[in-house]
Design a protein around this motif. Structure first.
Motif, mmCIF file in Angstrom:
data_model
loop_
_atom_site.group_PDB
_atom_site.id
_atom_site.type_symbol
_atom_site.label_atom_id
_atom_site.label_comp_id
_atom_site.label_asym_id
_atom_site.label_seq_id
_atom_site.Cartn_x
_atom_site.Cartn_y
_atom_site.Cartn_z
ATOM 1 N N THR A 1 6.344 1.768 9.296
ATOM 2 C CA THR A 1 7.625 1.520 8.648
ATOM 3 C C THR A 1 8.817 2.078 9.399
ATOM 4 O O THR A 1 9.845 2.345 8.811
ATOM 5 N N HIS A 2 8.683 2.279 10.704
ATOM 6 C CA HIS A 2 9.830 2.761 11.480
ATOM 7 C C HIS A 2 10.728 1.593 11.840
ATOM 8 O O HIS A 2 10.279 0.634 12.459
ATOM 9 N N PRO A 3 12.012 1.639 11.512
ATOM 10 C CA PRO A 3 12.900 0.527 11.842
ATOM 11 C C PRO A 3 13.118 0.337 13.327
ATOM 12 O O PRO A 3 13.618 -0.688 13.747
ATOM 13 N N LEU B 1 -7.760 3.138 7.906
ATOM 14 C CA LEU B 1 -7.546 1.949 8.726
ATOM 15 C C LEU B 1 -7.014 0.796 7.884
ATOM 16 O O LEU B 1 -6.149 0.027 8.334
ATOM 17 N N ALA B 2 -7.529 0.654 6.671
ATOM 18 C CA ALA B 2 -7.043 -0.408 5.790
ATOM 19 C C ALA B 2 -5.569 -0.205 5.458
ATOM 20 O O ALA B 2 -4.784 -1.163 5.405
ATOM 21 N N TYR B 3 -5.162 1.044 5.253
ATOM 22 C CA TYR B 3 -3.760 1.331 4.940
ATOM 23 C C TYR B 3 -2.855 0.991 6.123
ATOM 24 O O TYR B 3 -1.819 0.349 5.970
ATOM 25 N N PRO C 1 0.833 -1.210 0.000
ATOM 26 C CA PRO C 1 0.000 0.000 0.000
ATOM 27 C C PRO C 1 0.865 1.257 0.000
ATOM 28 O O PRO C 1 1.959 1.286 0.558
ATOM 29 N N THR C 2 0.396 2.266 -0.654
ATOM 30 C CA THR C 2 1.142 3.521 -0.756
ATOM 31 C C THR C 2 0.502 4.578 0.130
ATOM 32 O O THR C 2 -0.720 4.586 0.348
ATOM 33 N N ALA C 3 1.326 5.472 0.620
ATOM 34 C CA ALA C 3 0.836 6.569 1.445
ATOM 35 C C ALA C 3 0.128 7.600 0.569
ATOM 36 O O ALA C 3 0.365 7.669 -0.644
#
Length: 550
Positions: free
Chosen positions: A267-269, A44-46, A28-30
Motif C-alpha cells: 500500500t505504498h503510494p 503469503l495470502a495477505y 484483507p486487514t493487517a
C-alpha cells in the motif's frame, strides 16, 4: 440468479456472481496487536491480495463517472455520454476501472438496500472483457454471459442482442465497464461489426459505458481513421468525437490529473506507475481540454456526431457480397503484370515498378474499403458469419449451407447443377466439404497452396466445378480468417489496378497469392487487414453492370 459462489466455487469477475463477490468482499486487514502469529501461508495470502490505494486521482475518476451517470439519466433518444480511460500497458487502467466499478456498486446498494432476506433485484454494474479477435456475435455473447442469459450456437446475433438489451434493462444495469477495448480494430470486417454492435447497445441499454484499453486514443477505434470507429459519423460504439486527452499540469507542485492509483501489496503510494493512463470524456466539449482539469460537459450530438443512428441501407441488388455499387476512381496507365510475375512478387521486393504498382493499388484499396464500410449494412454478412460459425463446430458444410451461400452471393439457382447438387446425399456433400475445410485451415501450408488444394477438392461437387464465385464463398465460410471471395467484380477491380489474373486452371490459388503479395507490400497500411478485407475493397471498386459471379 445465484448471488454468491458456494464454498469451493469460483466465478470469474466477468459474471454477476464473480463481480458481486469482488465488490462486496472487504480488503484483507493487517495483523492486529495481540493476535496470534499467522502462518506462512496466511502471510503469503495477505501479501498477494493487492490493496488499491484510494488516491485523489481515483476519487476524481469515480466522481467523473458518477457525474456522467447523472447527466445521462434522462437521456432517452441517443447513447449516453461515455468515458475512455487510456494509457500504456501495465499502467493500472484495469485497477482504476475495477475500483470505480466497486465504488458505484456499493453506492447503489447503500442507497437501494435489498429487502430483508432477499437478494438484490437490481444489477447496477456490469464488467466485461473484449475477447481477442472478437466478432459482433462473440461480443454479444460476453454481455449475455455476465448475467447468465442462456445462448446456443444456433441463436443469431440479433436474437442474443435482443435478449441482452431486455435483460440488462430489466436488471437495472446503470454502468457498463468494458476492458481491453483496444482489441477491436474497426479497419477489419469483424472489428467494424463489433464496433457497430457496441454503438447499438449504448443506444438501447440505459447505462453509462466506460471503456479502457492500451493507448486507444491513438488507434482507429477513437480517432475516426476508420469509418466504423467511435469518432466516425453514424458508426461508433460510443459517443466520442476524437477524444481530447487531459494532460497533467507541467508544474511539479500541481496535483496530478487522471493518474492511475497505486496498486502495491504494501500500500505504498510510491509504487504508482511512472507513465499514468489518461482519461477522456466521450463525447468531449468543443474546446480543448484544460490542463488543470479533465472534467468535461458532454456536447450535444450534431448531424455528424457519432451518436447519430447509422444510415439505413437499401437491399442488395447486384451480385456478390454487398449491395452497393460505388466504385473507386480507376488508376490510369497502370502497368500490367503477368500471373507468374505476381507469384514472384514476394521474392522481388526491390522491383521499383512493381512496388510502385502496389503502392498505387493500396491508395485505392483504402479508399474503396472505407466506401464499403460506409455503404454496406453491417447485417448483410450475417449469413456468411453464421455458416462460418456452424462450420467451426461441424467441420463441414451441407447442402443447406451451400444453398444459403447461393442466396448470399445472389446467384441464380435455376440451373442444372442446382438440381444435381440437391440430388446428392447430404452426407456425401459433407464428406467432400470436410476435406476442403481441413485443407484451407491447414496453417502448415501457405495460404495460396491451401486455397488451391481446397478448391480442387470441392470441384467434385455440382456447381463448384467451374467458376470461383460460389466455390470461393464456400471456402471463405470454411476459413474466414484465411480465405477470400472472388467474383466478376473482383476481377474487374484487379484489371483496373493493373493486376492481371488469368482464367487459367488454378485461378483461385493465384488469387490468394496475389492478396498475400498485396498484404506483404502494404507495410503499415496493411496493418489489421485480412484477405477478406481486401476482397471487400475490390468488390467496392469493381462495380459493373453484369449479373452474378463467374
Amino acid at each position: 440468479m445465484q448471488d454468491r459462489p458456494t464454498p469451493g466455487q469460483h466465478w470469474p469477475i466477468t459474471t454477476w456472481q464473480g463481480w458481486q463477490h469482488f465488490a462486496t468482499t472487504p480488503p484483507p486487514t493487517a495483523p492486529q496487536p495481540g493476535e496470534p502469529p499467522r502462518s506462512t501461508e496466511e502471510r503469503l495470502a495477505y501479501h498477494s491480495a493487492f490493496v488499491t490505494v484510494r488516491t485523489p486521482a481515483i476519487n476524481t475518476l469515480a466522481t467523473q463517472v458518477r457525474t456522467l451517470m447523472l447527466l445521462g439519466r434522462h437521456q432517452q433518444t441517443t447513447a449516453r455520454p461515455s468515458l475512455i480511460v487510456t494509457g500504456p500497458a501495465a499502467a493500472g487502467k484495469t485497477t482504476a476501472l475495477l475500483e470505480v466499478g466497486r465504488t458505484c456498486h456499493l453506492a447503489h446498494t447503500r442507497k437501494h438496500p435489498a429487502p430483508p432476506g432477499l437478494a438484490h433485484q437490481q444489477v447496477p454494474v456490469a464488467y466485461l472483457l473484449v475477447p481477442p479477435g472478437a466478432t459482433a456475435k462473440t461480443l454479444a455473447t460476453q454481455f449475455a454471459r455476465y448475467l447468465g442469459i442462456p445462448t446456443t450456437t444456433r441463436m443469431t446475433q440479433t436474437q442474443i442482442t435482443q435478449a441482452v438489451c431486455h435483460t440488462y434493462t430489466t436488471a437495472g444495469v446503470r454502468l457498463v465497464l468494458i476492458d481491453e477495448i483496444h482489441r477491436l480494430n474497426p479497419r477489419t470486417t469483424t472489428g467494424a461489426e463489433a464496433a457497430g454492435l457496441l454503438k447499438d447497445l449504448t443506444e438501447r441499454i440505459k447505462a453509462t459505458f466506460v471503456y479502457t484499453g492500451i493507448d486507444v486514443a491513438a488507434t482507429p477505434l477513437f480517432t475516426g481513421a476508420a469509418p466504423n470507429s467511435p469518432a466516425a459519423p453514424a458508426s461508433s460504439p460510443a459517443a466520442p468525437s476524437p477524444p481530447a486527452t487531459a494532460r497533467p499540469d507541467p508544474s511539479p507542485t500541481s496535483s496530478p490529473t487522471w493518474r492511475t492509483p497505486s496498486t502495491s501489496p504494501t500500500t505504498h503510494p510510491t509504487h504508482s506507475p511512472a507513465t499514468p493512463p489518461t482519461s477522456t470524456n466521450a463525447p468531449p466539449a468543443a474546446s480543448e481540454a484544460s490542463p488543470a482539469s479533465s472534467a468535461k460537459q458532454p456536447s450535444p450530438p450534431s448531424a455528424t456526431a457519432p451518436n447519430a443512428s447509422p444510415r439505413k441501407h437499401s437491399k442488395p441488388s447486384s451480385s456478390t457480397t454487398s449491395p452497393k455499387k460505388q466504385a473507386a476512381p480507376a488508376p490510369a496507365n497502370r502497368p500490367k503484370r503477368h500471373d507468374a510475375d505476381v507469384k514472384k512478387s514476394a521474392d522481388t521486393p526491390n522491383d521499383e515498378d512493381f512496388a510502385a504498382l502496389y503502392d498505387r493499388a493500396w491508395d485505392i484499396l483504402i479508399f474503396a474499403r472505407a466506401g464499403y464500410l460506409d455503404d454496406v449494412s453491417a447485417h448483410y454478412d450475417e449469413v456468411l458469419h453464421e455458416i462460418a460459425q456452424r462450420t467451426e463446430h461441424t467441420g463441414s458444410l451441407g447442402k443447406t449451407d451451400i444453398a444459403a451461400l447461393v442466396v448470399w452471393k445472389r446467384l441464380t439457382a435455376q440451373t442444372r447443377w442446382a438440381t444435381d447438387l440437391m440430388s446428392l446425399p447430404d452426407t456425401h456433400v459433407r464428406a467432400v466439404t470436410e476435406q476442403a475445410v481441413t485443407a484451407v485451415r491447414d496453417t502448415t501450408l501457405p495460404r495460396s497452396e491451401a486455397a488451391r488444394t481446397g478448391r480442387g477438392i470441392i470441384a467434385e461437387l455440382p456447381g463448384l466445378r467451374t467458376g470461383d464465385a460460389l466455390a470461393s464463398a464456400v471456402l471463405t465460410a470454411a476459413a474466414p480468417q484465411r480465405m477470400a471471395v472472388y467474383d466478376r467484380r473482383v476481377q474487374h477491380a484487379l484489371d483496373t489496378l493493373g493486376l492481371t489474373l488469368t482464367p487459367a486452371p488454378g485461378r483461385y490459388g493465384r488469387y490468394l497469392q496475389l492478396l498475400d503479395d498485396l498484404l506483404s507490400h502494404g507495410a503499415a497500411r496493411a496493418d489489421g487487414w485480412s484477405a477478406r478485407d481486401i476482397d471487400t475493397a475490390l468488390y467496392q471498386m469493381g462495380a459493373n453492370p453484369h449479373p452474378a459471379g463467374t
